[in-house]
Design a protein around this motif. Structure first.
Motif, mmCIF file in Angstrom:
data_model
loop_
_atom_site.group_PDB
_atom_site.id
_atom_site.type_symbol
_atom_site.label_atom_id
_atom_site.label_comp_id
_atom_site.label_asym_id
_atom_site.label_seq_id
_atom_site.Cartn_x
_atom_site.Cartn_y
_atom_site.Cartn_z
ATOM 1 N N LEU A 1 -3.353 -4.029 3.445
ATOM 2 C CA LEU A 1 -3.568 -2.726 4.075
ATOM 3 C C LEU A 1 -2.404 -1.785 3.758
ATOM 4 O O LEU A 1 -2.610 -0.623 3.404
ATOM 5 N N LEU A 2 -1.185 -2.296 3.839
ATOM 6 C CA LEU A 2 -0.012 -1.479 3.542
ATOM 7 C C LEU A 2 -0.004 -1.036 2.084
ATOM 8 O O LEU A 2 0.291 0.121 1.773
ATOM 9 N N LEU A 3 -0.324 -1.956 1.191
ATOM 10 C CA LEU A 3 -0.328 -1.620 -0.236
ATOM 11 C C LEU A 3 -1.398 -0.586 -0.550
ATOM 12 O O LEU A 3 -1.209 0.281 -1.415
ATOM 13 N N ASP A 4 -2.518 -0.679 0.156
ATOM 14 C CA ASP A 4 -3.579 0.311 -0.044
ATOM 15 C C ASP A 4 -3.110 1.694 0.409
ATOM 16 O O ASP A 4 -3.315 2.699 -0.297
ATOM 17 N N LYS A 5 -2.463 1.763 1.564
ATOM 18 C CA LYS A 5 -1.987 3.047 2.084
ATOM 19 C C LYS A 5 -0.816 3.594 1.268
ATOM 20 O O LYS A 5 -0.558 4.800 1.269
ATOM 21 N N LEU A 6 -0.118 2.705 0.559
ATOM 22 C CA LEU A 6 0.994 3.140 -0.285
ATOM 23 C C LEU A 6 0.503 4.054 -1.403
ATOM 24 O O LEU A 6 1.271 4.846 -1.957
ATOM 25 N N GLN A 7 -0.782 3.952 -1.715
ATOM 26 C CA GLN A 7 -1.349 4.765 -2.789
ATOM 27 C C GLN A 7 -1.711 6.178 -2.332
ATOM 28 O O GLN A 7 -2.172 6.999 -3.121
ATOM 29 N N SER A 8 -1.498 6.466 -1.046
ATOM 30 C CA SER A 8 -1.793 7.816 -0.550
ATOM 31 C C SER A 8 -0.825 8.805 -1.194
ATOM 32 O O SER A 8 0.210 8.425 -1.740
ATOM 33 N N HIS A 9 -1.135 10.055 -1.112
ATOM 34 C CA HIS A 9 -0.285 11.075 -1.716
ATOM 35 C C HIS A 9 0.601 11.763 -0.674
ATOM 36 O O HIS A 9 1.190 12.811 -0.951
ATOM 37 N N ASP A 10 0.680 11.142 0.520
ATOM 38 C CA ASP A 10 1.510 11.708 1.572
ATOM 39 C C ASP A 10 2.909 11.107 1.506
ATOM 40 O O ASP A 10 3.082 9.882 1.580
ATOM 41 N N LEU A 11 3.917 11.941 1.348
ATOM 42 C CA LEU A 11 5.287 11.481 1.169
ATOM 43 C C LEU A 11 5.764 10.639 2.347
ATOM 44 O O LEU A 11 6.356 9.560 2.160
#
Length: 320
Positions: free
Chosen positions: A100-110
């Motif tokens: 889940l964390l790795l998936d959210k790491l791909q977001s474009h939010d700094l």
């Protein structure tokens, strides 16, 4: 959901923020797993105060189902909300949340990316390495710094060629973090790069961190750079160089360590005394005896210990 909870949930929809605050505080007070869904709804409230209370409540309940919703709070425009969510997640996330964390790491939010890079330090899993590496070349210094720092916490990571160049990064913050991380890597170039940073970097904290990492490596090749660092303009660099030389005994540095006994900073003198004691060479006895009269009590205590250590080592050596 029982009727009481339904009433509080209904109050969470009130247009009056005071009603919503009463509702979320009550749900927090109940501290019941059954309130989790209602608290997750409160996380989307337009008022930051309501969100913060909901985050604290979910933190206390510690139900894994709340973790995805808390992660969404990491991109909040409110600094306090982001900070509270990050603190809660630091307590709550486990190995089970890695994907889940790795998936959210791909977001474009700094802010989300920065906080997740920090959260990955708690999990230590080398599976996260491929997702971390791209951030080493990010255009954003904060992301490069967070990524190189996170590498320090990854289990079983011995080599990372992509990390080496960050010791020469344009950002001093990145170089400082890189200098510490290289202390935990085993790439063949690490000692050379750290020695270069120790003697040439314009930022004293980079130089200090390089000395700290060289102490971890305990590599004789670093002796010359550490000897030069004993004359650094900043006392913390001199102190760290002396500490590193405690782990890399080399009689060639005796003259410079003896000079360090007259340093204006007691911390530097103390570390130099310990380093001389570890050398256990006859030439260091007289300087150490002079250090017994140092105006700083801790320096004189360490000098006495160093002299006693050398004498004890000599007795043991003769008996053998």
């Amino acid at each position: 959901m029982n009727d009481d909870l339904k009433d509080w949930l209904e109050m969470l929809r009130s247009p009056d923020v005071n009603d919503r605050l009463v509702a979320v505080k009550t749900l927090q007070h109940l501290g019941d797993e059954e309130t989790t869904d209602a608290l997750i709804i409160a996380l989307k409230d337009e008022h930051a105060a309501v969100q913060k209370i909901a985050i604290s409540a979910l933190w206390e309940i510690a139900e894994p189902v709340g973790i995805p919703a808390l992660i969404e709070c990491l991109n909040s425009t409110d600094t306090d909300v982001r900070t509270e969510a990050a603190s809660a997640l630091n307590d709550l996330v486990t190995q089970n949340d890695l994907l889940l964390l790795l998936d959210k790491l791909q977001s474009h939010d700094l802010n989300t990316q920065l906080n997740i890079l920090v959260l990955l330090r708690k999990i230590h899993d080398i599976q996260s390495l491929p997702d971390i590496l791209p951030f080493l070349t990010s255009k954003t210094p904060e992301l490069r710094e967070a990524a190189i720092t996170t590498l320090r916490y990854i289990n079983q990571l011995e080599k990372c060629p992509q990390a080496l160049d960050l010791i020469f990064d344009e950002s001093a913050l990145v170089r400082r973090a890189a200098a510490l991380t290289l202390g935990h890597l085993q790439d063949t170039q690490v000692i050379t790069i750290l020695a270069q940073a120790l003697t040439n970097d314009s930022d004293w904290q980079v130089r200090r961190n390089a000395a700290k990492s060289l102490a971890i490596h305990e590599n004789q090749q670093a002796t010359s750079a550490l000897e030069i660092a004993l004359s650094d303009e900043h006392w913390q660099v001199r102190k760290s160089a002396a500490q590193a030389l405690q782990t890399i005994p080399d009689i060639r540095v005796i003259p410079r360590l003896i000079q360090a006994l007259t340093d204006e900073y007691a911390d530097v003198r103390k570390e130099a005394v310990i380093a001389l004691g570890n050398l256990a060479h006859p030439d260091v006895i007289n300087p150490l005896q002079q250090a017994l009269d140092d105006p700083d009590k801790e320096v004189s205590i360490q000098a006495q210990r160093a002299i006693q250590k050398i004498k004890t080592d000599r007795i043991v050596s003769r008996e053998q």
